[in-house]
Design a protein around this motif. Structure first.
Motif, PDB file in Angstrom:
ATOM      1  N   ALA B  71       0.807  -1.216   0.000  1.00  0.00           N
ATOM      2  CA  ALA B  71       0.000   0.000   0.000  1.00  0.00           C
ATOM      3  C   ALA B  71       0.844   1.272   0.000  1.00  0.00           C
ATOM      4  CB  ALA B  71      -0.937  -0.010   1.196  1.00  0.00           C
ATOM      5  N   HIS B  72       0.225   2.342  -0.402  1.00  0.00           N
ATOM      6  CA  HIS B  72       0.890   3.644  -0.412  1.00  0.00           C
ATOM      7  C   HIS B  72       1.200   4.087   1.018  1.00  0.00           C
ATOM      8  CE1 HIS B  72       1.748   7.773  -1.529  1.00  0.00           C
ATOM      9  NE2 HIS B  72       0.948   8.154  -0.537  1.00  0.00           N
ATOM     10  N   HIS B  73       2.428   4.521   1.221  1.00  0.00           N
ATOM     11  CA  HIS B  73       2.798   4.958   2.570  1.00  0.00           C
ATOM     12  C   HIS B  73       4.044   5.827   2.479  1.00  0.00           C
ATOM     13  CE1 HIS B  73       5.080   1.241   1.747  1.00  0.00           C
ATOM     14  NE2 HIS B  73       6.055   1.994   2.183  1.00  0.00           N
ATOM     15  N   HIS B  74       4.518   6.293   3.600  1.00  0.00           N
ATOM     16  CA  HIS B  74       5.727   7.118   3.630  1.00  0.00           C
ATOM     17  C   HIS B  74       6.705   6.557   4.646  1.00  0.00           C
ATOM     18  CE1 HIS B  74       3.993  10.149   0.958  1.00  0.00           C
ATOM     19  NE2 HIS B  74       2.856   9.744   1.466  1.00  0.00           N
ATOM     20  N   HIS B  75       7.836   7.226   4.812  1.00  0.00           N
ATOM     21  CA  HIS B  75       8.862   6.662   5.692  1.00  0.00           C
ATOM     22  C   HIS B  75       9.423   7.653   6.686  1.00  0.00           C
ATOM     23  CE1 HIS B  75       9.116   3.930   2.102  1.00  0.00           C
ATOM     24  NE2 HIS B  75       8.973   3.054   3.080  1.00  0.00           N
ATOM     25  N   ALA B  91      -2.225  13.785   6.643  1.00  0.00           N
ATOM     26  CA  ALA B  91      -2.554  15.085   6.070  1.00  0.00           C
ATOM     27  C   ALA B  91      -1.942  15.313   4.690  1.00  0.00           C
ATOM     28  CB  ALA B  91      -2.110  16.184   7.027  1.00  0.00           C
ATOM     29  N   ILE B  92      -0.802  14.681   4.442  1.00  0.00           N
ATOM     30  CA  ILE B  92      -0.118  14.895   3.180  1.00  0.00           C
ATOM     31  C   ILE B  92      -0.958  14.545   1.976  1.00  0.00           C
ATOM     32  CG2 ILE B  92       1.701  14.081   1.713  1.00  0.00           C
ATOM     33  CD1 ILE B  92       3.439  13.804   3.740  1.00  0.00           C
ATOM     34  N   GLU B  93      -1.683  13.463   2.101  1.00  0.00           N
ATOM     35  CA  GLU B  93      -2.430  12.963   0.955  1.00  0.00           C
ATOM     36  C   GLU B  93      -3.355  14.047   0.424  1.00  0.00           C
ATOM     37  OE1 GLU B  93      -1.340  10.189  -0.088  1.00  0.00           O
ATOM     38  OE2 GLU B  93      -0.149   9.819   1.722  1.00  0.00           O
ATOM     39  N   LYS B  94      -4.070  14.677   1.334  1.00  0.00           N
ATOM     40  CA  LYS B  94      -4.994  15.717   0.915  1.00  0.00           C
ATOM     41  C   LYS B  94      -4.225  16.941   0.425  1.00  0.00           C
ATOM     42  CE  LYS B  94      -8.707  16.006   3.337  1.00  0.00           C
ATOM     43  NZ  LYS B  94      -9.502  16.285   4.556  1.00  0.00           N
ATOM     44  N   GLY B 109       1.557  12.615  -8.476  1.00  0.00           N
ATOM     45  CA  GLY B 109       2.075  11.709  -7.466  1.00  0.00           C
ATOM     46  C   GLY B 109       2.846  12.539  -6.464  1.00  0.00           C
ATOM     47  N   HIS B 110       3.349  11.932  -5.434  1.00  0.00           N
ATOM     48  CA  HIS B 110       4.144  12.712  -4.488  1.00  0.00           C
ATOM     49  C   HIS B 110       5.100  11.821  -3.712  1.00  0.00           C
ATOM     50  CE1 HIS B 110       0.635  11.419  -2.043  1.00  0.00           C
ATOM     51  NE2 HIS B 110       1.569  11.229  -1.134  1.00  0.00           N
ATOM     52  N   THR B 111       6.105  12.457  -3.150  1.00  0.00           N
ATOM     53  CA  THR B 111       7.034  11.752  -2.272  1.00  0.00           C
ATOM     54  C   THR B 111       7.127  12.553  -0.993  1.00  0.00           C
ATOM     55  OG1 THR B 111       8.932  13.009  -3.030  1.00  0.00           O
ATOM     56  CG2 THR B 111       8.432  10.983  -4.218  1.00  0.00           C
TER      57      THR B 111
HETATM   58 ZN    ZN Z   1       1.275   9.827   0.380  1.00  0.00          ZN
END
Ligand code: ZN
Ligand code: ZN
Ligand code: ZN
Ligand code: ZN
Lengths: 121, 121
Positions: B71-75, B91-94, B109-111
DNA sequence: ATGGAAATGAAAATCATTTTCATTTGTGCT
DNA sequence: AGCACAAATGAAAATGATTTTCATTTCCAT
């Protein structure tokens, strides 16, 4: 590391705000400027230290240098033409702080970029 | 590109979840595994294609490969020991969606990564 | 003008990654 | 087993960005 900096900076501006070291070098050659590749690297490094330009990585790992306002901010980058828009972090500033705190991390920083296709592309 | 993949994957697990291609290679050598550097690169690439591992860049531009849930996630990454924690974007997603919309960007997309020193370091 | 420090750049060294290509291995068929 | 053919492997060479070395040039203060 002083006579070259302004010249490199000027090229970076004319290049649309961002370019790799190699590209800056090629551009300067093409415009008849006399400069060595080594000096281009050194100037860019120096500009990064002075926080006048920003460095980040292309997908392939090559470093690209980008003119940059001083304050903390993030970027919205076009995958098509490379246009870069500086944007506020907004909600993620708090998010980063909160997450780090939750896991007990210290000396925290963060990166965040959005990329997509701009209206023109 | 099949006999090697599981072995590379196993090393990546034992390495704590992430390592560069060169590191994976050295680790395998040290453990007496017989494999070529080229194959390590190819296996990692293949694992990336299958979305079993995640690739990103160190500061110096070297690619590091990391085991990764689907799944989409961050680190949240420790600058000291490299420990990596998968976190939700929250919050980043929005934020990303809103920002992109505001400037008319498509296919966005985003990082986003947070880095700092973990409690142990 | 003179001496020393800082800046420069050509060439060599590094280092990760990719490409080439010959060899090995796996698989299905007879 | 013996054979054929495709996929996988890895050693060595090629590539390409970046750094290091080192001799030369440019600045600047005396
Ligand atoms: Zn994200
Ligand atoms: Zn565009
Ligand atoms: Zn921020
Ligand atoms: Zn740590």
């Amino acid at each position: 590391m002083s006579r070259s900096n302004p010249r490199v900076l000027a090229i970076l501006e004319r290049a649309g705000g961002f370019a790799s070291a190699q590209e800056v070098y090629r551009l300067m050659q093409r415009e008849g400027e006399s400069i060595g590749l080594t000096t281009v690297y050194r100037s860019l490094q120096s500009l990064v230290n002075d926080k006048i330009v920003d460095v980040l990585r292309r997908e392939d790992g090559e470093a690209i240098y980008r003119l940059c306002g001083g304050a903390h901010h993030h970027h919205l980058v076009c995958k098509g033409c490379g246009e870069t828009i500086e944007i506020e972090g907004g909600a993620i500033e708090k998010w980063a702080k909160t997450m780090a705190q939750e896991f007990g991390f210290r000396e925290v920083g963060h990166t965040a970029e959005i990329f997509g296709l701009c209206p023109k592309c």
